[in-house]
Design an enzyme around this catalytic site. Structure first.
Site, PDB file in Angstrom:
ATOM      1  N   GLY A  15       0.929  -1.059  -0.075  1.00  0.00           N
ATOM      2  CA  GLY A  15       0.085   0.032   0.088  1.00  0.00           C
ATOM      3  C   GLY A  15       0.844   1.301   0.050  1.00  0.00           C
ATOM      4  N   SER A  19      -1.184   4.301   4.719  1.00  0.00           N
ATOM      5  CA  SER A  19      -2.510   3.546   4.381  1.00  0.00           C
ATOM      6  C   SER A  19      -3.004   2.436   5.178  1.00  0.00           C
ATOM      7  CB  SER A  19      -2.106   2.596   2.944  1.00  0.00           C
ATOM      8  OG  SER A  19      -0.968   1.758   3.235  1.00  0.00           O
ATOM      9  N   SER A  22       1.131  -1.385   7.667  1.00  0.00           N
ATOM     10  CA  SER A  22       1.951  -1.991   8.961  1.00  0.00           C
ATOM     11  C   SER A  22       0.870  -2.477   9.956  1.00  0.00           C
ATOM     12  CB  SER A  22       2.931  -0.759   9.585  1.00  0.00           C
ATOM     13  OG  SER A  22       3.706  -0.689   8.628  1.00  0.00           O
ATOM     14  N   THR A  41      13.722  -3.292   9.251  1.00  0.00           N
ATOM     15  CA  THR A  41      14.797  -2.809   8.408  1.00  0.00           C
ATOM     16  C   THR A  41      15.450  -1.588   8.265  1.00  0.00           C
ATOM     17  OG1 THR A  41      13.167  -2.311   6.600  1.00  0.00           O
ATOM     18  CG2 THR A  41      13.875  -4.379   6.629  1.00  0.00           C
ATOM     19  N   HIS A  58       5.556   2.955  15.843  1.00  0.00           N
ATOM     20  CA  HIS A  58       5.515   1.565  15.573  1.00  0.00           C
ATOM     21  C   HIS A  58       5.954   0.717  16.881  1.00  0.00           C
ATOM     22  CE1 HIS A  58       5.430   0.827  11.175  1.00  0.00           C
ATOM     23  NE2 HIS A  58       5.464   2.347  11.205  1.00  0.00           N
ATOM     24  N   ARG A  62       3.260  -2.439  19.074  1.00  0.00           N
ATOM     25  CA  ARG A  62       3.375  -3.748  19.058  1.00  0.00           C
ATOM     26  C   ARG A  62       3.398  -4.207  20.537  1.00  0.00           C
ATOM     27  NH1 ARG A  62       7.626  -2.049  15.634  1.00  0.00           N
ATOM     28  NH2 ARG A  62       9.292  -2.479  17.141  1.00  0.00           N
ATOM     29  N   GLU A  70      16.805  -5.925  14.272  1.00  0.00           N
ATOM     30  CA  GLU A  70      17.005  -4.682  13.198  1.00  0.00           C
ATOM     31  C   GLU A  70      18.049  -5.311  12.491  1.00  0.00           C
ATOM     32  OE1 GLU A  70      19.617  -1.125  13.769  1.00  0.00           O
ATOM     33  OE2 GLU A  70      17.790  -0.528  14.426  1.00  0.00           O
TER      34      GLU A  70
END
Length: 187
Positions: A15, A19, A22, A41, A58, A62, A70
């Site tokens: 997307g 959007s 994730s 990443t 982010h 979670r 990483e």
């Protein structure tokens, strides 16, 4: 939405920016019932506060029991080393492609093929988040065109082997595997 269960699954969520791709991938990973390994990443950059804020948003979404790795370059090794009790969530292919943008074309092609081979032989469920970059104007500079072309081709290759492909846009997720027609493989 496809629930990941039983045999190994490769899922691609794609997307545009903001959007919800994730969040969709995170929901799928949480619903897998497996130990989730979040593969970031992007590199932490203390000098870039806006980037740090994105990373923090982010992280805050979670669950705390998810392991985070990483991985800036060697995604294939992580995929190959993860067993079937895990669900890998790789976010994102765009950042990973940008990390490798300096690679010569033949090296990039080998890196891409190695990633695809690792997905074919993966033991774990793998959910990949990939950006759609080619929906706008053609970038006016060579590095932008190279990035767009490499990422677009990579997303298409992964979509061709994925068990499920989802497009997040406008606050909705579309299951392209159910709605679409698979295109012929690219060379």
């Amino acid at each position: 939405m496809t629930k990941i269960c039983g045999s190994r699954q490769i899922i691609l969520v794609t997307g545009a920016a903001r959007s919800g791709k994730s969040e969709l991938a995170e929901t799928m990973a949480a619903d897998s019932g497996k130990s989730v390994i979040y593969v970031a990443t992007g590199e932490v950059d203390q000098a870039d506060m806006e980037w740090q804020n994105r990373i923090e948003r982010h992280k805050n979404r979670r669950p705390h029991d998810w392991k985070t790795l990483e991985v800036l370059q060697d995604l294939s090794a992580v995929i190959r080393s993860t067993d079937r009790s895990n669900c890998l969530l790789i976010d994102s292919l765009g950042t990973w492609t940008a990390n490798l943008l300096e690679e010569e074309p033949t090296v990039w092609e080998q890196t891409q093929q190695d990633l695809l081979a690792s997905l074919h032989s993966a033991m774990a469920d793998v959910i990949l988040v990939g950006e759609e970059t080619g929906w706008g104007v053609v970038p006016a500079y060579p590095a932008g065109r190279l990035f767009r072309d490499r990422l677009g081709t990579l997303v298409r290759h992964i979509g061709a082997i994925a068990d499920g492909v989802y497009l997040a846009t406008g606050g909705y997720a579309l299951n392209l595997t159910a709605l679409g027609t698979r295109l012929p493989a690219t060379k």
